[in-house]
Scaffold this active site. Structure first.
Site, short mmCIF file in Angstrom:
data_model
loop_
_atom_site.label_atom_id
_atom_site.label_comp_id
_atom_site.label_asym_id
_atom_site.label_seq_id
_atom_site.Cartn_x
_atom_site.Cartn_y
_atom_site.Cartn_z
CE LYS A 117 -3.84 2.20 2.44
NZ LYS A 117 -4.80 2.09 3.57
CG ASP A 260 -14.70 1.42 -1.21
OD1 ASP A 260 -15.75 2.00 -0.85
OD2 ASP A 260 -13.57 1.93 -1.10
CG ASN A 261 -12.99 1.12 2.90
OD1 ASN A 261 -12.23 0.88 1.97
ND2 ASN A 261 -13.19 2.34 3.36
CG ASP A 270 -9.18 -0.63 2.95
OD1 ASP A 270 -8.03 -1.04 2.75
OD2 ASP A 270 -10.03 -0.61 2.06
#
Length: 493
Positions: A117, A260-261, A270
């Site tokens: 990341k 999306d998390n 996340d």
């Protein structure tokens, strides 16, 4: 040499890598190389995560490892890619998103995917730069391992590397890369992406990929008339419900529960503007960007269900009947309260269930809410009292000690048939002494910005085993200082 993406290939250190996600069709991802960072250095490393991954301890200390986990080099068999997904952000459809600064390197033979990341631009970076900064990378590294120490399902963080390369946010900061591991990084948003694009073939391919690898029991079920996709939705709902119960019991606020998390495996994923509660305020908002309080602490269970509804909508073309999908989601409503009450019983040292337990828990929460009592310290002191400490250490937490005593007498009565030693042992194993409070993370970050990484190492040591006493480190388990309330954590990282 071209190596099949699903092949296991050993490198000089004995590691073996493949990339099962790369066996999906090209519409699921983009192959690309990480963007190197100059002159990287170690900021923090988790030996426990390295052991789980299968890394050799000596190699993990090497300069080669530093380069690999900064995105400056690859090992044989690694097949880097960024995946595409979509999602709802703060309750609004955001369209296509994707791995904007995350690049999956591959999968070790232990079955864990490895992802960088902050490794540079991808086709899904949108207006971003593909980078992560030191402060947010340290927070994610420490909280991932803290959740692991608490026994809460989570993606893990192998290490953080830093560079003096400059990154612009609200101000100029330095770059960092956090290496994350998980059995899968697939999110609700992956399913939403193909549903929204009316790409039924890809949606089915993704569902089959996840079911066959992570939910094979759904192929054998007689639930929903043998509908594997409905059984899959039910299984995800139940895992998510159990996760929410664990979050609420430990006082964890995620801060950005967008679809999306949300992990399809029920993992905490996340780590952005998260926080562990200080004083117990059910309406606490940990994300400075969340002006409407959508993701306040007390909203997390209902938001999780809302997100599951979005997942169910995405899976509806495969499930078939809306009523079947709704029935699959219904398990959440049963599992969450059961799991939460079970967690609270453990925190109270109650090994068995009785009818009056829910009012006992609700009565305590009302007392804690009224005075905004420190969540972690209260539970640890109550545990220590059961282990023999003076009850006054608990009563001292309340201005209205007499009001607390009313509840305490009910608690004592409930324990009349529970051996005190057994209750104390259960409570000390259920109520951590150490959590990653914002001010502790902030101190470690500020020291790291001066190139002093000892604070990161100390916190990692404590958070890996948060239920142990760790003599000499009581300051890390104390009340937050006054300035802690002024720390603002937002989505910027």
């Amino acid at each position: 040499m071209n190596i099949p993406s699903n092949a296991m290939v050993a490198d000089e250190s004995g590691l073996r890598w493949r990339n099962e996600f790369a066996t999906l069709p090209p519409k699921f991802f983009t192959r690309l190389q990480p963007t190197p960072l100059p002159d990287p250095y170690w900021v923090g490393r988790s030996n426990a995560a390295a052991q789980q991954l299968g890394l050799e301890a000596e190699w993990f200390l090497s300069s080669e490892a530093l380069e690999v986990f900064t995105g400056n080099a690859l090992l044989p068999g690694m097949d880097p890619l960024a995946s595409v997904y979509s999602g709802h952000q703060f309750g609004v459809w955001a369209g296509q998103l994707g791995d904007g600064r995350a690049i999956m390197l591959g999968q070790s033979e232990s079955g864990f995917e490895v992802q960088l990341k902050g490794a540079g631009l991808t086709p899904y970076s949108r207006m971003g730069d593909g980078r992560a900064v030191l402060r947010s990378s340290i927070r994610e590294f420490l909280c991932s391992e803290a959740m692991q120490g608490l026994g809460i399902p989570t993606t893990r963080a192998l290490c953080v590397t830093g560079s003096d390369a400059r990154v612009r946010r609200e101000e100029i900061e330095t770059a960092a890369v956090v290496t994350r591991t998980a059995t899968s990084f697939i999110r609700f948003g992956h399913f939403e992406h193909f549903w929204a694009g009316d790409k039924l073939d890809e949606l089915r391919t993704l569902a089959d990929f996840v079911i066959d690898r992570f939910y094979p029991e759904c192929r054998l079920t007689d639930r929903f008339g043998g509908n594997a996709y409905a059984a899959f939705l039910e299984a995800v709902s139940e895992r998510t419900a159990a996760l929410m119960a664990q979050w609420q019991a430990v006082g964890f606020c995620h801060g950005v529960m967008n679809t999306d998390n949300m992990s399809i495996l029920g993992l905490t994923i996340d780590y952005g503007p998260f926080q562990f509660l200080d004083g117990f305020n059910p309406r606490h908002i940990c994300n400075h960007s969340d002006t409407g309080g959508r993701y306040a602490y007390n909203q997390q269970p209902s938001v999780a269900y809302w997100n599951l509804y979005c997942l169910g909508q995405s899976l509806l073309p495969l499930i078939g009947e809306k009523e079947t999908a709704l029935a699959a989601l219904e398990s959440y409503q049963a599992v969450f309260p059961r799991e939460f009450l079970g967690r609270m019983r453990a925190k109270l040292g109650l090994p068995d269930a009785q009818d009056g337990d829910l009012p006992l828990v609700e009565g305590l929460l009302a007392v804690l809410r009224q005075e905004q009592t420190d969540w972690t310290i209260f539970w640890r002191r109550l545990s220590q009292h059961m282990a023999g400490a003076d009850v006054q250490t608990v009563r001292d937490l309340f201005v209205d000690a007499a009001g607390f005593d009313v509840w305490l007498n009910l608690f004592i009565d409930r324990h009349a048939s529970v051996p005190r030693a057994a209750a104390a042992a259960l409570m000390l194993q259920s109520n951590p002494k150490f959590v990653l409070r914002n001010h502790l993370g902030q101190k470690a970050i500020e020291a790291a910005q001066r190139k002093d990484y000892s604070g990161v190492a100390t916190l990692l040591k404590l958070l890996e085993t948060p239920f142990e006493e760790h003599p000499g480190f009581d300051d890390y388990a104390g009340f937050p200082p006054d300035w802690a309330s002024s720390i603002e954590i937002s989505c910027s990282s």
